[in-house]
Design an enzyme around this catalytic site. Structure first.
Site, PDB file in Angstrom:
ATOM      1  N   GLU A 162    -112.114 -39.775   8.873  1.00  0.00           N
ATOM      2  CA  GLU A 162    -113.167 -39.750   9.903  1.00  0.00           C
ATOM      3  C   GLU A 162    -113.607 -38.310  10.091  1.00  0.00           C
ATOM      4  O   GLU A 162    -113.283 -37.431   9.293  1.00  0.00           O
ATOM      5  CB  GLU A 162    -112.664 -40.392  11.207  1.00  0.00           C
ATOM      6  N   ASP A 207    -111.967 -32.735  19.684  1.00  0.00           N
ATOM      7  CA  ASP A 207    -113.042 -32.834  18.690  1.00  0.00           C
ATOM      8  C   ASP A 207    -114.042 -31.673  18.804  1.00  0.00           C
ATOM      9  O   ASP A 207    -115.247 -31.903  19.005  1.00  0.00           O
ATOM     10  CB  ASP A 207    -113.801 -34.165  18.870  1.00  0.00           C
TER      11      ASP A 207
END
Ligand code: FUB
Length: 444
Positions: A205, A36
């Site tokens: 997301e 991420d």
């Protein structure tokens, strides 16, 4: 200031970068799992605020803390250590291992680090909340706020400050994407959360917003078939509406179910940061961050990014060249493999096994004019010869390296037949039929 829409500060940062080299190979971090990637330009350096995967022996994500990494040249990364842990934050359930994708932003000399985690207790605080930790520097120490942000429930926070100074927060929750304006203090919402709508069906997301030439790009991981592609939409306002435009990176056909993006400009080159499970082929909850170049079309739409092992930037010919992080490879007789299949952290090797099999490594910097020889760490049970060619498979031969018969790895020194100059591509070609394995090479 990062992510500010084409303001003076971002321009100054870019000017500082012009004097730095840019190296990178994928994955970027080789001594721990990272995922991420949220990337920021602070104080003339690139900072990455990734998630930190560990393996807890469960079949799910296990994320207890955050590190921050910085680099001036995008290949030598400094790990500034742990900046926030689940034990350190008053509102976080310190056994939840739930510190998912974070992000950071600078405002008025303070650095605001946003992170999701599962909150202690019941009721309103059940599930993931989003908290903030504040520092005077990009690398900490960060002091967590005692409470999470009121009214925000979800994961994957992404703060953005527009050119008029207004701050926004984007996040994901309940398979949906949300946004709100932030107050001056960066710690509270000033508007009700609003869903970001208008995109095709599918799990979403990881929202990430950036601005270029007055266009606001809203990017997000999106499951269209089986795993997460990276998709985007365009709008003329940070609060939308955004028009869905398509895919930046296709779903991964193998390996990793998740993907997660951030996008910055570096030395005039836009770069997509994302992740894959390079160092954990059998468990995709242990991921590694990567970078590849990203290009825009004239109308502002984004060209698809094809993931590479080579990554971005220049590699100095005098540093170890890991050619297994290749730009291109022959259709047969060339492959890469782990040096030690029991320990992926040891890295990869190139295996050439058929006559004329080749592997190409782009953008090598040969500007050191005193080069005389090449060192190759290689192994061959039978012995053999490799040619090094410049620019393409038919290009000039700059070295002919004989690898002696040996059971073990050895380092061979070979004189250069021709001395390349400038930025060139290197092609390594197997001359005979006998297989040769290569770990790295460098020019001296
Ligand atoms: O890293 C845990 C979760 O996986 C992130 O929060 C998502 O964006 C996905 O990458």
């Amino acid at each position: 200031m990062r992510k500010i829409a084409y303001g003076f500060t971002m321009l100054s940062v870019c000017l500082l970068w012009v004097f730095n080299f840019a190296f990178a190979q994928n994955p970027l971090i080789m001594d721990q799992f990272t995922a991420d990637p949220s990337v920021c330009a602070f104080e003339g350096k690139v900072y990455i605020y990734p998630s930190h995967d560990v393996n807890c022996g469960t079949n799910w994500f296990c994320m207890k803390d955050y590190h921050v990494f910085s680099s001036e040249n995008l290949i030598e990364w400094t790990d500034h250590g742990v900046i926030v842990t689940q034990e350190q934050v008053a509102w976080v359930d310190s056994t939840s291992n739930s510190m998912w994708a974070p992000d950071c932003i600078e405002k008025d000399g303070k650095y605001y680090f946003y992170f999701p985690a599962r909150a202690k207790g019941n009721g309103q605080r059940r599930g993931s909340s989003i908290g903030v930790a504040i520092s005077d520097t990009p690398y900490g120490p960060f002091t967590p706020e005692p409470e999470p942000i009121e009214g925000v429930s979800g994961i994957d926070p992404n703060p953005f400050i527009d050119k008029d100074g207004q701050a926004y927060l984007y996040w994901a929750g309940g398979r949906r994407l949300h946004m709100a304006r932030l107050k001056e203090n960066m710690l509270e919402l000033t508007t009700e959360p609003q869903e970001v709508k208008g995109f095709p069906e599918g799990f979403k997301e990881g929202p990430y917003l950036f601005e270029r030439n007055g266009i606001y790009y809203f990017t997000f991981p999106h499951v269209i078939e089986k795993t997460e592609a990276i998709a985007y939409a365009m709008g003329d306002n940070p609060m939308g509406p955004f028009e869905y435009k398509g895919i930046i990176m296709d779903e991964s056909p193998t390996g990793c179910w998740t993907n997660h993006q951030s996008i910055i400009e570096y030395k005039g080159q836009w770069i997509l940061f994302y992740h894959h499970n390079d160092l954990s082929p059998d468990f995709d909850k242990n991921r590694s961050i990567r970078a590849d170049s990203l290009f825009f079309n004239e109308d502002g739409t984004i060209q698809k990014v094809v993931p590479t092992l080579r990554g971005v930037g220049l590699t100095l010919a005098t540093k170890k060249i890991q050619i297994d992080r290749y730009s291109a490879i022959s259709e047969s007789g060339a492959a890469i493999a782990y040096l030690d299949s029991e320990d992926p952290f040891k890295g990869w090797k190139t295996v050439l096994s058929e006559k004329d099999a080749w592997i190409r490594y782009n953008s090598l910097d040969f500007s050191d004019r005193d080069l005389k020889s090449v060192k190759v760490k290689a192994a061959s049970k039978t012995g053999g010869v490799i040619y090094m060619r410049i620019d393409n498979v038919d290009g000039s031969v700059i070295a002919q390296v004989e690898i002696p018969k040996s059971k073990d790895w050895g380092v061979v020194d070979s004189a250069l037949l021709e001395i390349p100059s400038g930025i060139r591509n290197l092609i390594v070609v197997l001359n005979g039929e006998t297989p040769i394995e290569i770990d790295w090479m460098l020019f001296e």
